[in-house]
Write an enzyme that holds these catalytic residues in place. Structure first.
Site, PDB file in Angstrom:
ATOM      1  N   TRP A  21     -66.266  44.195  43.170  1.00  0.00           N
ATOM      2  CA  TRP A  21     -65.467  43.525  44.211  1.00  0.00           C
ATOM      3  C   TRP A  21     -65.088  44.471  45.334  1.00  0.00           C
ATOM      4  O   TRP A  21     -65.147  44.093  46.516  1.00  0.00           O
ATOM      5  CB  TRP A  21     -64.236  42.844  43.603  1.00  0.00           C
ATOM      6  CG  TRP A  21     -64.650  41.657  42.791  1.00  0.00           C
ATOM      7  CD1 TRP A  21     -64.595  41.534  41.440  1.00  0.00           C
ATOM      8  CD2 TRP A  21     -65.257  40.448  43.278  1.00  0.00           C
ATOM      9  NE1 TRP A  21     -65.123  40.316  41.055  1.00  0.00           N
ATOM     10  CE2 TRP A  21     -65.539  39.640  42.152  1.00  0.00           C
ATOM     11  CE3 TRP A  21     -65.611  39.982  44.547  1.00  0.00           C
ATOM     12  CZ2 TRP A  21     -66.141  38.382  42.268  1.00  0.00           C
ATOM     13  CZ3 TRP A  21     -66.205  38.724  44.655  1.00  0.00           C
ATOM     14  CH2 TRP A  21     -66.463  37.940  43.532  1.00  0.00           C
ATOM     15  N   ASP A  76     -56.665  44.522  47.116  1.00  0.00           N
ATOM     16  CA  ASP A  76     -57.086  43.247  46.544  1.00  0.00           C
ATOM     17  C   ASP A  76     -56.488  43.143  45.142  1.00  0.00           C
ATOM     18  O   ASP A  76     -56.897  43.843  44.223  1.00  0.00           O
ATOM     19  CB  ASP A  76     -58.627  43.210  46.482  1.00  0.00           C
ATOM     20  CG  ASP A  76     -59.162  41.968  45.756  1.00  0.00           C
ATOM     21  OD1 ASP A  76     -58.362  41.132  45.310  1.00  0.00           O
ATOM     22  OD2 ASP A  76     -60.404  41.855  45.646  1.00  0.00           O
ATOM     23  N   LYS A  79     -56.754  32.936  39.357  1.00  0.00           N
ATOM     24  CA  LYS A  79     -56.722  33.684  38.094  1.00  0.00           C
ATOM     25  C   LYS A  79     -55.317  33.636  37.498  1.00  0.00           C
ATOM     26  O   LYS A  79     -55.086  32.969  36.505  1.00  0.00           O
ATOM     27  CB  LYS A  79     -57.202  35.112  38.317  1.00  0.00           C
ATOM     28  CG  LYS A  79     -58.690  35.119  38.671  1.00  0.00           C
ATOM     29  CD  LYS A  79     -59.046  36.242  39.568  1.00  0.00           C
ATOM     30  CE  LYS A  79     -60.382  36.065  40.262  1.00  0.00           C
ATOM     31  NZ  LYS A  79     -61.495  35.612  39.467  1.00  0.00           N
TER      32      LYS A  79
HETATM   33  N1  PMP Z   1     -61.610  39.933  44.393  1.00  0.00           N
HETATM   34  C1  PMP Z   1     -61.550  39.911  43.054  1.00  0.00           C
HETATM   35  C2  PMP Z   1     -60.901  41.061  42.347  1.00  0.00           C
HETATM   36  C3  PMP Z   1     -62.076  38.833  42.354  1.00  0.00           C
HETATM   37  O1  PMP Z   1     -62.029  38.807  41.023  1.00  0.00           O
HETATM   38  C4  PMP Z   1     -62.671  37.767  43.062  1.00  0.00           C
HETATM   39  C5  PMP Z   1     -63.202  36.524  42.389  1.00  0.00           C
HETATM   40  N2  PMP Z   1     -63.663  36.635  41.121  1.00  0.00           N
HETATM   41  C6  PMP Z   1     -62.740  37.863  44.455  1.00  0.00           C
HETATM   42  C7  PMP Z   1     -62.176  38.934  45.083  1.00  0.00           C
HETATM   43  C8  PMP Z   1     -63.411  36.791  45.258  1.00  0.00           C
HETATM   44  O2  PMP Z   1     -62.622  35.683  45.310  1.00  0.00           O
HETATM   45  P1  PMP Z   1     -63.128  34.286  45.873  1.00  0.00           P
HETATM   46  O3  PMP Z   1     -64.157  33.772  44.932  1.00  0.00           O
HETATM   47  O4  PMP Z   1     -61.876  33.489  45.912  1.00  0.00           O
HETATM   48  O5  PMP Z   1     -63.694  34.532  47.226  1.00  0.00           O
END
Ligand code: PMP
Length: 367
Positions: A105, A174, A198
């Site tokens: 990520w 994030d 989450k």
């Molecule tokens: N950052 C993290 C740490 C994530 O776990 C996720 C989604 N699994 C995201 C960003 C991306 O999020 P989204 O699918 O809402 O764009």
């Protein structure tokens, strides 16, 4: 509720039964309005109350200082990976930002930021995501507009156990997959974001918390819906917000408050994750988690089953046995394989203990 299974999904993830039942009760007639929250104008006083209560509960639970704006935006965590550089990379004339890469990520966020400015990796990306590289090796740029990291890497199970020191450069984080699972000292951050699906609700809304003095220097190309200044002026109502997702998030905040707040969530997370790591660590290598001990995630625990040969077959059997026992969504991310246990706030200690017992039983049968 008896038909519910034990859900260890990485996200969208389990929601507390109490919240789902309350939403069900209010589904067709919210607070004697005669309509559903889904059918309500986002400019109505009923919806304003939902927004205000949700924000004030968030501020209270997370102890967010007054000089930080709270925004409820769309576009998910991925949208914020673009919004962050679009809003913040011009804070300094360098047009440069530091990225600490600890998993897929943060790597994605760095790739996205490359579109808008210069990205400095604070250490070379080996693409082996099993920990946070020692701080003494980091090369932070004192002229960077911000320093970016991901507090919890959902796929690789790497969670920071400290807040990076940036010597005055705004810190951006994030927190999508560990938000509200532990108290946070916001004074150490310039900006924090978290997708809701989450720990704090269903998909559709992303919480953005940004220090006021960092707002207002967006690139001119920044879309208005992602522009922190435009959205903060409009109180997140620049366009139609994800009304129902905000309402569900508000119910989660009430549940967290009633359950003892972030301290209680942190303690519960500790107990749950220790139960699973304990089985792994005492398995003599039957279960293997590759993540360095000090930064093992309390939220997402990736592991492999068995020795190298026959691993895939054993993992398949492990997942099948789990499903038979009513435990679902334990398959590891397609990029890493294996098993992944996700233990967000709504996952009970009891469900986690059932899983730990199953892991013991499976090991006894196959070791
Ligand atoms: N950052 C993290 C740490 C994530 O776990 C996720 C989604 N699994 C995201 C960003 C991306 O999020 P989204 O699918 O809402 O764009």
């Amino acid at each position: 509720a008896s038909q519910r299974v034990m859900n260890f999904s990485p996200g969208p993830a389990k929601l507390p039964e109490e919240v789902l039942e309350r939403a069900q009760k209010e589904l067709t007639n919210y607070s004697d309005t005669g309509i559903s929250v889904m059918e309500m104008s986002h400019r109505s006083s009923d919806f304003s109350q939902i927004m205000n209560r949700t924000e004030s509960n968030l501020r209270e639970i997370m102890k967010i200082p007054d000089n930080y704006k709270v925004l409820f935006l769309q576009g998910g965590g991925t949208g914020q990976m673009a919004a962050v550089p679009l809003n913040l990379i011009k804070l300094k004339s360098s047009g440069c930002a530091d990225y600490i890469i600890t998993g897929s990520w943060s790597a994605k966020a760095a790739d996205e930021a490359e579109k808008y400015g210069t990205v400095n990796h604070v250490y070379p990306n080996t693409k082996v995501y099993t920990g946070v590289q020692c701080v003494s090796t980091w090369k932070l740029n004192p002229d960077a507009s911000y320093v970016y990291y991901c507090a919890n890497e959902t796929v690789h199970g790497v969670e920071f156990d400290f807040v990076p020191e940036t010597n005055g450069v705004p810190l951006v984080c994030d927190m999508s997959s560990n938000f509200m699972s532990i108290p946070v000292d916001f004074t150490k951050y310039g900006m924090v974001f978290a997708g809701a699906q989450k720990n704090i609700g269903c998909a559709g809304v992303t919480v953005v918390i940004v220090r006021e003095d960092l707002i207002g220097q967006a690139m001119k190309e920044c879309p208005s819906v992602l522009d922190y200044k435009a959205q903060s002026r409009a109180s997140s109502l620049l366009n139609t917000p994800p009304c129902y997702s905000i309402y569900i998030m508000g119910l989660i905040f009430e549940w967290v408050k009633a359950s003892g707040g972030t301290e209680a969530m942190a303690e519960k997370s500790r107990v749950k994750s220790e139960a699973i790591y304990d089985v792994i660590d005492k398995s003599n290598g039957f279960y293997v988690c590759p993540v360095a001990e000090h930064c093992r995630s309390r939220m997402n625990i990736p592991f492999r089953v068995g020795n190298a040969e026959g691993e895939d077959l054993l993992e398949k059997q492990f997942l099948e046995g789990a499903t038979q026992r009513g435990m679902i969504s334990l398959k590891g991310h397609r990029s890493v394989g294996g098993i992944r246990v996700s233990l967000y706030n709504a996952v009970s200690v009891q469900d986690t203990m059932h899983l730990a017992e199953y892991m013991q039983e499976f090991m006894a049968l196959h070791q």
